[in-house]
Scaffold this active site. Structure first.
Site, PDB file in Angstrom:
ATOM      1  N   LYS A 217      25.054 -45.175 -78.631  1.00  0.00           N
ATOM      2  CA  LYS A 217      24.771 -46.609 -78.531  1.00  0.00           C
ATOM      3  C   LYS A 217      23.385 -46.873 -77.940  1.00  0.00           C
ATOM      4  CE  LYS A 217      27.426 -47.381 -74.294  1.00  0.00           C
ATOM      5  NZ  LYS A 217      27.237 -45.988 -73.902  1.00  0.00           N
TER       6      LYS A 217
ATOM      7  N   ARG B  44      22.336 -32.843 -74.502  1.00  0.00           N
ATOM      8  CA  ARG B  44      21.362 -33.929 -74.394  1.00  0.00           C
ATOM      9  C   ARG B  44      20.090 -33.551 -73.641  1.00  0.00           C
ATOM     10  NH1 ARG B  44      24.326 -39.439 -72.641  1.00  0.00           N
ATOM     11  NH2 ARG B  44      24.379 -40.353 -74.709  1.00  0.00           N
TER      12      ARG B  44
ATOM     13  N   ARG C 204      30.816 -52.010 -67.869  1.00  0.00           N
ATOM     14  CA  ARG C 204      31.531 -50.751 -68.010  1.00  0.00           C
ATOM     15  C   ARG C 204      32.894 -50.810 -67.342  1.00  0.00           C
ATOM     16  NH1 ARG C 204      26.937 -47.068 -68.649  1.00  0.00           N
ATOM     17  NH2 ARG C 204      27.531 -44.898 -68.672  1.00  0.00           N
TER      18      ARG C 204
ATOM     19  N   ARG D 231      19.448 -33.245 -69.632  1.00  0.00           N
ATOM     20  CA  ARG D 231      19.872 -34.358 -68.767  1.00  0.00           C
ATOM     21  C   ARG D 231      20.795 -33.837 -67.666  1.00  0.00           C
ATOM     22  NH1 ARG D 231      21.349 -40.050 -71.611  1.00  0.00           N
ATOM     23  NH2 ARG D 231      22.902 -40.038 -69.968  1.00  0.00           N
TER      24      ARG D 231
ATOM     25  N   ARG E 268      32.800 -37.930 -66.927  1.00  0.00           N
ATOM     26  CA  ARG E 268      32.319 -39.188 -67.521  1.00  0.00           C
ATOM     27  C   ARG E 268      33.292 -39.708 -68.572  1.00  0.00           C
ATOM     28  NH1 ARG E 268      26.658 -38.698 -69.863  1.00  0.00           N
ATOM     29  NH2 ARG E 268      26.692 -40.946 -69.753  1.00  0.00           N
TER      30      ARG E 268
HETATM   31  P1  AMP Z   1      24.208 -44.021 -69.172  1.00  0.00           P
HETATM   32  O1  AMP Z   1      22.796 -43.620 -69.465  1.00  0.00           O
HETATM   33  O2  AMP Z   1      24.544 -45.370 -69.680  1.00  0.00           O
HETATM   34  O3  AMP Z   1      25.190 -42.983 -69.579  1.00  0.00           O
HETATM   35  O4  AMP Z   1      24.322 -44.139 -67.568  1.00  0.00           O
HETATM   36  C1  AMP Z   1      24.032 -43.053 -66.710  1.00  0.00           C
HETATM   37  C2  AMP Z   1      24.672 -43.267 -65.340  1.00  0.00           C
HETATM   38  O5  AMP Z   1      24.194 -44.492 -64.745  1.00  0.00           O
HETATM   39  C3  AMP Z   1      26.200 -43.415 -65.362  1.00  0.00           C
HETATM   40  O6  AMP Z   1      26.850 -42.167 -65.383  1.00  0.00           O
HETATM   41  C4  AMP Z   1      26.429 -44.172 -64.047  1.00  0.00           C
HETATM   42  O7  AMP Z   1      26.303 -43.305 -62.939  1.00  0.00           O
HETATM   43  C5  AMP Z   1      25.251 -45.143 -64.030  1.00  0.00           C
HETATM   44  N1  AMP Z   1      25.554 -46.418 -64.720  1.00  0.00           N
HETATM   45  C6  AMP Z   1      24.975 -46.894 -65.856  1.00  0.00           C
HETATM   46  N2  AMP Z   1      25.499 -48.085 -66.208  1.00  0.00           N
HETATM   47  C7  AMP Z   1      26.438 -48.367 -65.290  1.00  0.00           C
HETATM   48  C8  AMP Z   1      27.357 -49.448 -65.116  1.00  0.00           C
HETATM   49  N3  AMP Z   1      27.417 -50.474 -65.981  1.00  0.00           N
HETATM   50  N4  AMP Z   1      28.193 -49.401 -64.047  1.00  0.00           N
HETATM   51  C9  AMP Z   1      28.154 -48.389 -63.172  1.00  0.00           C
HETATM   52  N5  AMP Z   1      27.342 -47.334 -63.282  1.00  0.00           N
HETATM   53  C10 AMP Z   1      26.477 -47.314 -64.323  1.00  0.00           C
END
Ligand code: AMP
Length: 216
Positions: free
Chosen positions: A13, A125, A86, A158, A169
């Protein structure tokens, strides 16, 4: 245009949001990118959220919502929210932020993907240290190994790409984020589903179609 992109980690996404935002000239607002940039820049926000990101845990709803409120909703008229909300609490906080400005979401695009496919995608990744562009060793390799095709920066694995973190996750997604599909399905016509297992270009075409439908 005010959209939410929803889906399990690994559904692509972020990649789609970036492409679609360019195509429709709207802001791509990724809370993951905002947090990673804060960590890389060593800001107060970065210091607070670093351990959560490293462990694949969610940052608190209140802090995440505050960041979205001040850095996105307050500044932009048109945006794609990628990675927010989320949790149900975050979705309710988003509704409040929009309500108080007499705004509302135009649509929620759900990128659907099986658990097995998500695991395969998440464990390869890469991210650019320079500009934050994401790659995948198998599904979206950089033009030259180890080098970002966008800015020439160094690519690193990553920090949330290990099997242990990936499982964490995915479990967190199932427990906290997946209920949002029903939350938005109950809001008349808001939820649109895209099959995220198809090729990235096909997913982009399907997403464009869905957004054109949403925007009439
Ligand atoms: P992502 O790149 O969207 O997978 O986000 C990486 C990390 O950022 C996640 O594993 C969380 O630790 C934090 N994070 C991103 N978006 C959120 C959210 N909406 N709520 C809480 N933590 C977030």
């Amino acid at each position: 245009m005010k959209l939410v992109f929803l889906g399990p980690p690994g559904a692509g996404k972020g990649t789609q949001a970036s492409k679609i935002a360019d195509r429709f000239a709207v802001t791509h607002a990724s809370t993951g990118d905002i947090f990673r940039q804060a960590v890389a820049g060593g800001s107060e926000l970065g210091k607070t959220v670093k351990s959560y990101l490293d462990e694949g845990k969610l940052v608190s709803d209140e802090l995440t919502a505050q960041v979205v409120d001040s850095m996105v909703i307050d500044r932009e008229d048109s945006f794609i929210l990628d990675g927010f909300p989320r949790t149900i609490v975050q979705a309710e906080l988003l509704d409040e932020m929009l309500d108080k400005r007499q705004m509302s979401l135009d649509g929620v695009v759900f990128f659907q993907l099986s658990d097995q496919e998500a695991v395969e995608r998440l464990t390869g990744r890469l991210v650019c240290q320079g500009c934050g562009q994401n790659y995948h060793v198998k599904f979206m390799p950089p033009p030259e190994e180890g080098v970002c095709g966008k800015c020439g920066g160094d690519l690193i694995v990553r920090s949330d790409s290990s099997m242990e973190i990936v499982e964490k996750r995915l479990n967190e997604y199932k427990e906290k984020t997946e209920p949002l599909v029903d939350y938005y399905r109950k809001q008349n016509g808001l939820l649109k589903i895209v099959d995220a297992a198809l090729s990235p270009d096909q997913v982009t075409r399907d997403t464009v179609k869905v957004i054109e439908e949403i925007m009439g």
